[in-house]
Design an enzyme around this catalytic site. Structure first.
Site, short mmCIF file in Angstrom:
data_model
loop_
_atom_site.label_atom_id
_atom_site.label_comp_id
_atom_site.label_asym_id
_atom_site.label_seq_id
_atom_site.Cartn_x
_atom_site.Cartn_y
_atom_site.Cartn_z
NE ARG A 60 -10.59 2.36 -2.43
CZ ARG A 60 -9.41 2.76 -2.88
NH1 ARG A 60 -9.33 3.76 -3.74
NH2 ARG A 60 -8.31 2.17 -2.49
CE1 TYR A 120 3.75 1.27 4.35
CE2 TYR A 120 5.60 0.20 5.44
CZ TYR A 120 4.25 0.37 5.29
OH TYR A 120 3.37 -0.34 6.07
#
Length: 311
Positions: free
Chosen positions: A31, A135
């Site tokens: 992005r 995670y």
């Protein structure tokens, strides 16, 4: 050869792109803007389409992830990690297969192996997953699904599991400790000398990734990454002082004091990371790829000394 790099603006990804640009055609998935390749703006999730980013790509290097977060406030952390690290990874990988990508390199985590080697042998690439936190679990699930995908298709998968990664621009606990040592503050770590922890500089990790892009023996393998020079907490602090030309004012506070404080403050997990061991055996990585870390620990520590970031 054309590569697609995800997570190119992150700590590892930005160093990787700098090393690869000029030698490969680069597509970048993310992005943020970049001067080093063709940027395709997408999120990493289970529904995005990456067709244009994958056109004529030979190898995907997947560095993007929802990273480990201390004191995660998400109502369902495991679901949040899975959304990006597991489902998002598999979505990208399946589209890579359809696009004819030959190899998919997945930057995973040593947390797939577990949290500590204090009472056991060093982690190896062949260990069964013992991930404990959301995670690590999300990364372990992604690994297994990628390996299953490689058995069903012609796309090769390469998995790399690093421990703590450091170097210029590193943040979080490593950077904080480096700053405290640099200020000449007396720190209570001299007695934490019997533990050993594996680290990997971003420069050694990037070198390993570069080897895995084309090495024929990397196909469908799991590799652990480290500097191959483990340090105790006391040795780590001493080296931080050395590279900053500071005296090491570490105080010999007994380890039992840290453990007691951890119990009283309900921070035993934090103390375990400080006083415990986490060692990686990278014999499989070195032998399979005929590779050894090209940079010393001291080299990485010197570059990790805080200075204005150029990235």
């Amino acid at each position: 050869m054309k590569l697609l790099i995800t997570g190119y603006s992150g700590f590892v990804g930005s160093n990787l792109v700098e090393q690869l640009q000029g030698n490969y055609q680069l597509n970048l998935l993310g992005r943020k803007q970049s001067n080093f390749g063709n940027v395709f703006t997408h999120n990493l999730d289970s529904s995005s389409l990456y067709n244009e980013a994958l056109v004529n790509v030979d190898v995907v290097v997947h560095c993007a992830a929802r990273v480990h977060i201390m004191d995660d406030v998400a109502s369902d952390p495991l679901n949040e990690f899975r959304a990006v690290n597991t489902h998002g990874t598999l979505n990208l990988a399946k589209q890579a297969v359809a696009a004819g990508v030959k190899r998919f390199i997945f930057l995973s985590s040593i947390k797939v192996n577990g949290e500590s080697t204090s009472d056991q042998a060093s982690f190896t690439a062949s260990d069964k997953s013992a991930a404990e936190d959301p995670y690590g679990i999300s990364k372990a699930e992604a690994e297994q699904q990628l390996l299953d995908l490689s058995k069903q298709t012609s796309m090769e998968v390469v998995i790399i599991r690093p421990p703590l990664v450091y170097g210029e621009g590193v943040k979080a606990n490593f950077a904080s400790l480096m700053r405290f040592v640099g200020k000449g503050l007396p720190l209570p770590f001299r007695a934490i000398s019997n533990n050993k922890r594996s680290l990997v500089s971003v420069y050694n990790l990037v070198d390993l990734i570069k080897v895995c892009i084309e090495h024929p023996k990397a196909a469908n393998q799991v590799f652990l990454a480290s500097d191959d020079h483990d340090l105790s907490t006391a040795e780590m602090v001493a080296l931080m002082a050395k590279v900053q030309n500071k005296k090491n004012f570490a105080l010999p506070v007994p380890v039992w004091c840290f453990k007691l404080a951890g119990k009283l403050l309900n921070k035993s997990d934090v103390i375990d990371r400080l006083t415990g061991s986490l060692q990686l055996d990278i014999t499989h990585t070195k032998n399979t790829l005929d590779w050894k870390p090209p940079y010393s620990v001291e080299h990485g520590f010197k570059l990790a000394v805080e200075k204005p970031s150029t990235k």
